[in-house]
Design a protein around this motif. Sequence first.
Motif, PDB file in Angstrom:
ATOM      1  N   SER A 180       0.851  -1.185   0.000  1.00 29.72           N
ATOM      2  CA  SER A 180       0.000   0.000   0.000  1.00 29.72           C
ATOM      3  C   SER A 180       0.888   1.237   0.000  1.00 29.72           C
ATOM      4  O   SER A 180       1.249   1.747   1.053  1.00 29.72           O
ATOM      5  CB  SER A 180      -0.908   0.001   1.226  1.00 29.72           C
ATOM      6  OG  SER A 180      -1.693   1.169   1.257  1.00 29.72           O
ATOM      7  N   PRO A 181       1.296   1.745  -1.168  1.00 29.46           N
ATOM      8  CA  PRO A 181       2.182   2.926  -1.225  1.00 29.46           C
ATOM      9  C   PRO A 181       1.547   4.103  -0.492  1.00 29.46           C
ATOM     10  O   PRO A 181       0.368   4.391  -0.674  1.00 29.46           O
ATOM     11  CB  PRO A 181       2.321   3.190  -2.726  1.00 29.46           C
ATOM     12  CG  PRO A 181       1.990   1.887  -3.388  1.00 29.46           C
ATOM     13  CD  PRO A 181       0.985   1.233  -2.515  1.00 29.46           C
ATOM     14  N   SER A 182       2.378   4.758   0.328  1.00 31.31           N
ATOM     15  CA  SER A 182       1.835   5.855   1.124  1.00 31.31           C
ATOM     16  C   SER A 182       2.964   6.743   1.609  1.00 31.31           C
ATOM     17  O   SER A 182       4.144   6.403   1.485  1.00 31.31           O
ATOM     18  CB  SER A 182       1.063   5.301   2.330  1.00 31.31           C
ATOM     19  OG  SER A 182       1.917   4.505   3.128  1.00 31.31           O
ATOM     20  N   ARG A 183       2.578   7.901   2.167  1.00 37.01           N
ATOM     21  CA  ARG A 183       3.519   8.833   2.798  1.00 37.01           C
ATOM     22  C   ARG A 183       2.892   9.289   4.118  1.00 37.01           C
ATOM     23  O   ARG A 183       1.709   9.643   4.138  1.00 37.01           O
ATOM     24  CB  ARG A 183       3.783  10.036   1.900  1.00 37.01           C
ATOM     25  CG  ARG A 183       4.694  11.094   2.545  1.00 37.01           C
ATOM     26  CD  ARG A 183       4.792  12.315   1.648  1.00 37.01           C
ATOM     27  NE  ARG A 183       5.638  13.337   2.255  1.00 37.01           N
ATOM     28  CZ  ARG A 183       6.950  13.447   2.058  1.00 37.01           C
ATOM     29  NH1 ARG A 183       7.553  12.584   1.256  1.00 37.01           N
ATOM     30  NH2 ARG A 183       7.639  14.407   2.638  1.00 37.01           N
ATOM     31  N   LEU A 184       3.692   9.294   5.205  1.00 32.40           N
ATOM     32  CA  LEU A 184       3.162   9.615   6.531  1.00 32.40           C
ATOM     33  C   LEU A 184       4.063  10.660   7.180  1.00 32.40           C
ATOM     34  O   LEU A 184       5.300  10.547   7.146  1.00 32.40           O
ATOM     35  CB  LEU A 184       3.108   8.357   7.408  1.00 32.40           C
ATOM     36  CG  LEU A 184       2.008   8.313   8.477  1.00 32.40           C
ATOM     37  CD1 LEU A 184       0.650   8.343   7.801  1.00 32.40           C
ATOM     38  CD2 LEU A 184       2.147   7.050   9.303  1.00 32.40           C
ATOM     39  N   GLU A 185       3.451  11.692   7.788  1.00 28.55           N
ATOM     40  CA  GLU A 185       4.167  12.744   8.496  1.00 28.55           C
ATOM     41  C   GLU A 185       3.429  13.083   9.782  1.00 28.55           C
ATOM     42  O   GLU A 185       2.210  12.920   9.867  1.00 28.55           O
ATOM     43  CB  GLU A 185       4.278  14.012   7.640  1.00 28.55           C
ATOM     44  CG  GLU A 185       5.201  13.877   6.461  1.00 28.55           C
ATOM     45  CD  GLU A 185       5.318  15.189   5.689  1.00 28.55           C
ATOM     46  OE1 GLU A 185       6.102  15.211   4.751  1.00 28.55           O
ATOM     47  OE2 GLU A 185       4.605  16.155   6.045  1.00 28.55           O
ATOM     48  N   LEU A 186       4.217  13.582  10.766  1.00 30.03           N
ATOM     49  CA  LEU A 186       3.661  14.026  12.045  1.00 30.03           C
ATOM     50  C   LEU A 186       3.782  15.540  12.086  1.00 30.03           C
ATOM     51  O   LEU A 186       4.900  16.098  12.065  1.00 30.03           O
ATOM     52  CB  LEU A 186       4.419  13.396  13.212  1.00 30.03           C
ATOM     53  CG  LEU A 186       3.749  13.423  14.579  1.00 30.03           C
ATOM     54  CD1 LEU A 186       2.419  12.676  14.531  1.00 30.03           C
ATOM     55  CD2 LEU A 186       4.669  12.788  15.623  1.00 30.03           C
ATOM     56  N   LYS A 187       2.643  16.241  12.105  1.00 31.28           N
ATOM     57  CA  LYS A 187       2.625  17.694  11.997  1.00 31.28           C
ATOM     58  C   LYS A 187       2.502  18.352  13.371  1.00 31.28           C
ATOM     59  O   LYS A 187       1.865  17.816  14.271  1.00 31.28           O
ATOM     60  CB  LYS A 187       1.453  18.152  11.113  1.00 31.28           C
ATOM     61  CG  LYS A 187       1.669  17.926   9.627  1.00 31.28           C
ATOM     62  CD  LYS A 187       0.588  18.629   8.811  1.00 31.28           C
ATOM     63  CE  LYS A 187       0.895  18.537   7.322  1.00 31.28           C
ATOM     64  NZ  LYS A 187      -0.106  19.277   6.523  1.00 31.28           N
ATOM     65  N   SER A 188       3.123  19.516  13.458  1.00 29.54           N
ATOM     66  CA  SER A 188       2.979  20.353  14.651  1.00 29.54           C
ATOM     67  C   SER A 188       2.964  21.801  14.211  1.00 29.54           C
ATOM     68  O   SER A 188       3.182  22.107  13.029  1.00 29.54           O
ATOM     69  CB  SER A 188       4.130  20.108  15.630  1.00 29.54           C
ATOM     70  OG  SER A 188       5.334  20.631  15.110  1.00 29.54           O
TER      71      SER A 188
END
Length: 772
Positions: A207-215
């Motif tokens: 499952s190609p994806s991109r994940l980031e944690l925002k602040s």
Amino acid sequence: MSGEKKFTSSKTIIIYAGLVLGAYLALVLTVINLGQNRLKESQHNELQLKVAHYADTLSYFFSISQEDILVLSEDKTMSTYFYNRSAGMSMAYGLGSSLFKLESLIKQLCLDRKIDKAPIFKRISLINLNGSMILDNTQIPFNLGSINVEALINDGNSIHIEHLDNNLSIKLLQIVYLNGDPIAFIAAEINPPIIAQQLVTQEYLDSPSRLELKSAVGNIFIWNSLNNSSTLSENQAIEDNDLHFLDAPVSNTPLTLTGWYEAVNEQDLFTSHWFIVVISLLAIPVFGGLYYLIRIEHNNTVLQTEVSTSQYQQQQLSVHNFQLEQEISKRKATEKILEYQATHDSLTGLVNRNYSLNQLAYAIEVSKRNNTKILIMFFDLDNFKQINDTLGHSTGDEVLIESSKRLLDSVRKTDTVARLGGDEFLLILPELKDNQQATMLAVKILSLFEQPFHLHGQEFFTSISIGLSIYPQDGETPENLLKCADMALYRAKNAGRNNFSFYNAAMNVDVLRNVTINRRLRYAIENNDLEMYYQPLVDLKTGCIIGAEALMRWTDEELGAVPPDEFIILAERNGLIHSLGEFALTEACQQAAQWQTIIPIQISVNFSSVQFRDCHALLTQIKSVLEQTGLPSDKLDVEVTESLLINQEDELSSMLTELRNLSIQLTIDDFGTGYSALSYLQKYAFSKLKIDRAFVMNLETNESDRSLVTAIIAMAKALNMKVVAEGIEEQAQADFLKQLNCEYGQGYMFSRPLPALEFEALLIAEKNRSFS
């Protein structure tokens, strides 16, 4: 006509069939498109659940980490350090040990808190509320940054995120309280890779994806398995139909988890003619069940998504439960260790002060019921500081360990042996029969320490001093019994050490007076209540005053007149001797400089052996005082005792030589009462020696004193030294000394010690007498 109708009918049928088939194909494509839309919706729901689960995982991670920091802030080691600091304890006595234990606790926390061998915390810092650093497990400078301490005090704890050195820093903040008041805070910086590691293990490879944690201040990159590795925005995901944009807040944190996922690959159904043919051939059997199958497929997709998510959550829950069980096991083990450390000494394994006092309190309760006695022994190793200074602290630790073993071997298993700190030990012996049993035990322990210590191939000896108190005759509380034993130990040490002493009530009077003298002496120094008296030094042949000895006097509002030999000794022990010495030297030189216009006398100033422990500082002080007062250096006479010269070192030898080079006079005070030897008389160019008053006062009646004084004067003449006789009170004493060619005399026969004004009047009278 009939053929034309047939054709028309066939054509109509074909047209109708075509229309039906076209309508059927359109219906099929419409249904397929509808199914794909439903599939996208199902995928979106699944992805939303996945992102929400990721956010829950991070929320659990931050919650557990915050709890670890909370437990650290409430740990007994943390409280002990701040209690010691608030009590004013120095780094040399207790505070350094508390800080070391606290540092070990923090280091152990960093070592224990790992996930897949990677540490959770990058650094843990303990910081005062004013921003100054107390303790840090790294050498990296700490930047307080934008941390709002006042807001943190109101909240108790928080998660702080900021940019430091082009990197995003996440810190868990926790206030440390002492007696309910905030006193400091802990800043635990999370290791950034560990956050990504929490989620990377859950990534779907297909499952190609991109994940980031925002602040609010920046993002933390988690992973990117999309073909396009550039930075994406929410608008880009919306505009690009091939990507889904999802986000979910991380509970109890200022963070939001965002993700981009590729949609299901679609094929253009209108580009496959064979597909249309096949659909057309299957139209009749498929048409009836198409609608039903689409609904079943939609329901199955939703159901499979829910089942898959449920199974995944169960697996994650199982993993988290296992980790939680491990964490609980570690925490229980840590609590056992902390409980042991709270009640035992880490070096010797003996119980500590708190535990021993609890044991003593329990023993007192038992003794009250059984009407028995309790023996309390307070031990202190003699000259232990010398062992530390000469052989090193590691050897000192081994001596403490060996000493604890000897004490344990000398008592019963029912007795309690504790280490109170440093080289101090405590023994609690319940059911004491009588004082004879206590005496025998004390003698036994003293004999044990007569045996040598064998460490690192060396053999050396150290003795022990013992103070004893007994319940109930010396006290009925642990604190009073320990205080009485401590006073008895103090007397044993004053009696020469390697000895034991029982407590008696008279000690309270001496201790109270010493405490009062210590307190009032500090007050006297601060308020300039000390005074210098001057006793003339007389030429025995002419009777003229040629000098004076400066003597310190102190009359206190509470204590009255305090003898110098009493407060000087205490000043040497508590460090005030340096302030007294500076005052005496400055006052004496200033007065002598003023009196030079009357009679050019010499001024003698006594110096304590304690002042010579820093010869360089003392020499600098003497030079400075002479320069400030303007007294010629040959008019200053430095008096030292014989005991100072016995264990003389190169630094002392250099200082005395420097004094003689400055033309400052050197006199040996109280000659004959110490370790009299010719070696140091020859080594140093002393100008005078003083015969102690103990040999002068009985010259008329004691033949041995006359012989001794005769010998001292003869020896001084042989070494070309002048002689001063102290304590002359009778003319017969002065006549005898003149016959032996003793040059100078000092005593009540000539004058008592006088205040500066009265002594100045005496000098003026002497000057007028000489002119007349």
